[in-house]
Design a protein around this motif. Structure first.
Motif, short mmCIF file in Angstrom:
data_model
loop_
_atom_site.label_atom_id
_atom_site.label_comp_id
_atom_site.label_asym_id
_atom_site.label_seq_id
_atom_site.Cartn_x
_atom_site.Cartn_y
_atom_site.Cartn_z
N SER A 192 0.81 -1.22 0.00
CA SER A 192 0.00 0.00 0.00
C SER A 192 0.84 1.26 0.00
CB SER A 192 -0.93 0.01 1.22
OG SER A 192 -0.18 0.02 2.42
N GLY A 193 2.14 1.12 0.20
CA GLY A 193 3.02 2.28 0.23
C GLY A 193 3.21 2.78 1.64
N VAL A 194 4.37 3.32 1.92
CA VAL A 194 4.68 3.81 3.25
C VAL A 194 5.03 5.29 3.16
CG1 VAL A 194 5.50 1.58 4.09
CG2 VAL A 194 7.11 3.13 3.03
N PRO A 195 4.69 6.06 4.18
CA PRO A 195 5.02 7.48 4.17
C PRO A 195 6.51 7.71 4.36
CG PRO A 195 4.10 6.86 6.29
CD PRO A 195 3.98 5.65 5.41
N GLU A 196 6.93 8.89 4.02
CA GLU A 196 8.31 9.27 4.28
C GLU A 196 8.56 9.33 5.78
OE1 GLU A 196 10.62 9.63 2.14
OE2 GLU A 196 9.56 9.81 0.22
N LEU A 197 9.77 9.02 6.18
CA LEU A 197 10.13 9.11 7.58
C LEU A 197 10.62 10.52 7.91
CD1 LEU A 197 12.11 5.87 8.55
CD2 LEU A 197 9.83 6.53 9.28
N ALA A 198 10.13 11.09 9.02
CA ALA A 198 10.67 12.36 9.49
C ALA A 198 12.08 12.15 10.03
CB ALA A 198 9.76 12.93 10.58
N TRP A 199 12.87 13.21 9.95
CA TRP A 199 14.21 13.13 10.51
C TRP A 199 14.13 13.27 12.03
CZ3 TRP A 199 18.16 11.54 7.70
CH2 TRP A 199 18.06 11.64 6.31
N PRO A 200 14.85 12.44 12.78
CA PRO A 200 14.79 12.54 14.25
C PRO A 200 15.26 13.91 14.72
CG PRO A 200 16.61 11.12 13.56
CD PRO A 200 15.79 11.39 12.33
N GLY A 201 14.62 14.40 15.76
CA GLY A 201 14.99 15.69 16.33
C GLY A 201 14.21 16.86 15.77
N LEU A 202 13.40 16.61 14.71
CA LEU A 202 12.62 17.71 14.12
C LEU A 202 11.40 18.02 14.98
CD1 LEU A 202 12.71 16.86 10.31
CD2 LEU A 202 14.11 18.49 11.58
#
Length: 603
Positions: free
Chosen positions: A593-603
């Motif tokens: 189904s597709g996966v979202p982009e991962l946020a960068w840690p610490g943001l």
């Protein structure tokens, strides 16, 4: 609780599920290996595990290893004597080639041996865990003089071996290694067998020093002068603790780690100071030479997961049958009417019953996967048909990261679930289950963390080599066809549900194929996508293999089994199908189904 080897269930997988004796008969190197010999090996191995090293497990966990001034290590009481008994029994030489002093027995029997050794005493088993890989590295890469000097003593277990890869700044990124090796004779060609000196530090070295053998053969990755950066500039060097002339070499243990588990295994910080050694294999090709050792080690690590899962499952099952608590909402047919007022064994309570069935189904399925991989390895190395050898090699390459990562995950998390069955008793040392939880955790980390195994599986073994997955799909669909044939010829209307299992395997194969095609199609637009879902892919594939394993167990249960064993086995397979497989489907769904982009840690 004492260790009890599951000999009957191991024999069932070897003889009935995999029909290994028929495979051995097709290989001239194993012409004398039959079911009777295999049974004798298993029984003797089980006796050693149960009687010799299992009693040392709990005390060694409390005592641990001791680092002594001068850079030597004392192992827990009883470890050296147990090692001498292991060597006298010929166990280190079990899978090694006869021309090297080995017994030439199948890797499958060696895998079964290590399942029992780990279940009985993981810390002790760490010492011989690298022997076979070291034998392979020396056998295939050493010049004749080195091979003659060191291989027979490693094969026999007279000397133990280590694998020196990791450095403080270079964990999984071996390209950052700084350990140096300098040619002794600057005028001579730098080639295989050339004498060098090694200087540098290594950490997390299992068995870096110990008092079980008189000598230790260190295999060390180091960098020659002017070598290329990264992993392409690493050279493998054989560095003995004691040199051939009896001198103490400059390979020193500066300390041992205080660890969460496997406390009887000495995990050493090693310092090499102008240590004398010899190049093993071609210069700057050390990682390729070391991979013979690492791949063998990864399969052994998978057996560690299985060994812990089996032992933890047995402890939890035995406890749950005896522990009386509360009244169960329902009771098994034929239970004692006099006990109708309770309390009941906690094994009768639905929550505990589900955990126990989860553990048992995973254990039985994982054993089939592990033993099948070992049997394929035997065929890859010994089958007389080159085409069969090549095909089996590809399957082993595909399965190795799954066996390492998936089985160690099942082993650790299964031990943790088993601890919960014992409640507060599980949290104390006396019952042994908390030690299995601690000891099993390291297996998810070493020989390449499970995350790295997942990336290796998806990127290198599947997406870059699609032909390997095609072989596995053929296995899945072939088993489905066999089940359909059996269902069609069943005179009693297919009560085991073979046709349903056939449909399930076809569905698993289609889902695997479709999800892989999705990743192959989208990786160009999203290069990070396979890395994001690699763990999902490995665990989903692991469950697909469990489905195949349960189907094989179910088919074998239709053979010469008593009614009680057949009913138990078929119930476990049905539990895996109805409870465990649906719980894993979300991983395939997420991939497709597709996966979202991962946020960068610490943001």
């Amino acid at each position: 609780m004492s260790y009890i080897p599951p000999l009957e269930r191991m024999r069932f997988v070897i003889e009935q599920v995999l029909d290994a004796p028929a495979s051995w008969r097709a290989m001239p190197d194993f012409a004398e290996v039959d079911a009777d010999l295999a049974r004798e090996v298993l029984e003797q191995a089980g006796r050693f595990a149960q009687d010799v090293i299992a009693p040392l497990n709990g005390p060694a966990d409390l005592q641990g290893c001791t680092w002594q001034s001068g850079g030597t290590v004392k192992t827990p009481d009883g470890f050296p004597a147990a090692w001498r008994a292991f060597v006298e029994g010929g166990w280190p030489a079990l899978p090694c080639a006869p021309e090297d002093g080995g017994q030439g027995l199948p890797q499958l029997l060696n895998a079964a041996l290590f399942e029992m050794l780990v279940g009985a005493n993981h810390a002790w088993t760490m010492y011989p865990g690298l022997l076979h890989g070291a034998c392979e590295a020396i056998r295939h890469h050493a010049v004749p003089a080195l091979r003659e000097r060191y291989l027979p003593r490693v094969v026999s277990g007279e000397w133990l071996a280590t694998m020196n890869l990791t450095e403080p700044q270079a964990g999984s990124d071996l390209g950052l290694s700084r350990t140096r090796c300098e040619p002794v004779d600057a005028a001579a060609p730098v080639a295989n067998g050339a004498a060098v000196t090694v200087t540098g530090q290594k950490i997390f070295i299992s068995g870096g020093d110990q008092d079980m053998t008189d000598n230790i053969v260190h295999l060390v990755l180091a960098r020659l002068p002017g070598a290329p950066d990264g992993t392409k500039g690493l050279t493998l060097v054989l560095v003995p603790k004691i040199l051939p002339d009896g001198r103490r070499n400059g390979a020193w243990c500066d300390g041992i780690e205080k660890k969460m588990g496997i406390k009887g295994s000495a995990t050493a910080q090693m310092r090499f100071e102008q240590a004398e050694g010899w190049i093993l294999g071609e210069p700057n090709a050390g990682l390729a030479a070391m991979f013979l050792m690492m791949n063998s080690a990864r399969l052994h690590v998978g057996m560690q997961g299985l060994g812990h899962l089996e032992a933890a499952t047995r402890i939890a099952s035995a406890y749950a049958q005896e522990r009386l608590q509360l009244r169960a909402p329902s009771r098994p047919a034929g239970s004692d009417a006099a006990a109708a007022r309770g309390p009941d064994p906690i094994a009768w309570h639905p929550a505990m019953r589900r955990i126990l069935l989860d553990l048992q189904a995973r254990t039985e399925g994982a054993r089939v996967i592990a033993y099948w991989t070992a049997l394929l390895l035997d065929e890859a190395e010994h089958h007389p048909d080159a085409a069969v050898r090549a095909q089996r090699h590809d399957l082993v390459a595909l399965l190795t990261p799954v066996v390492k990562a998936f089985l160690t995950h099942l082993g650790h998390h299964g031990a943790n679930e088993a601890l919960g069955v014992l409640g507060g008793h599980g949290y104390v040392h006396d019952w042994g289950i908390e030690q299995h939880v601690r000891d099993s955790r390291i297996a998810l980390i070493y020989e390449g963390t499970n995350e790295i195994q997942a990336i290796d599986l998806l990127m290198r073994k599947v997406l870059d080599r699609p032909g390997r997955l095609a072989l596995l799909l053929e296995v899945l669909r072939g088993e489905a066809g066999t089940l359909d044939t059996l269902a069609g010829t069943a005179a009693d209307g297919d009560p085991a549900g073979l046709a349903r299992w056939a449909a399930l395997l076809r569905d698993e194969a289609t889902t695997l194929e479709r999800a892989t095609a999705t990743l192959q199609r989208e990786r160009a637009a999203r290069p990070d996508l396979p890395f994001l879902v690699a763990d999902d892919y490995l665990h989903a594939l692991g469950h697909t293999l469990l489905a195949w394993a349960w189907a094989r167990l179910l088919r074998a249960s239709l053979g010469d089994l008593d009614a009680a064993r057949r009913q138990r086995l078929q119930a476990l397979c049905a539990h895996g199908r109805d409870w465990l497989l649906p719980a894993a489907r979300w991983r395939w769904t997420r991939i497709e189904s597709g996966v979202p982009e991962l946020a960068w840690p610490g943001l």
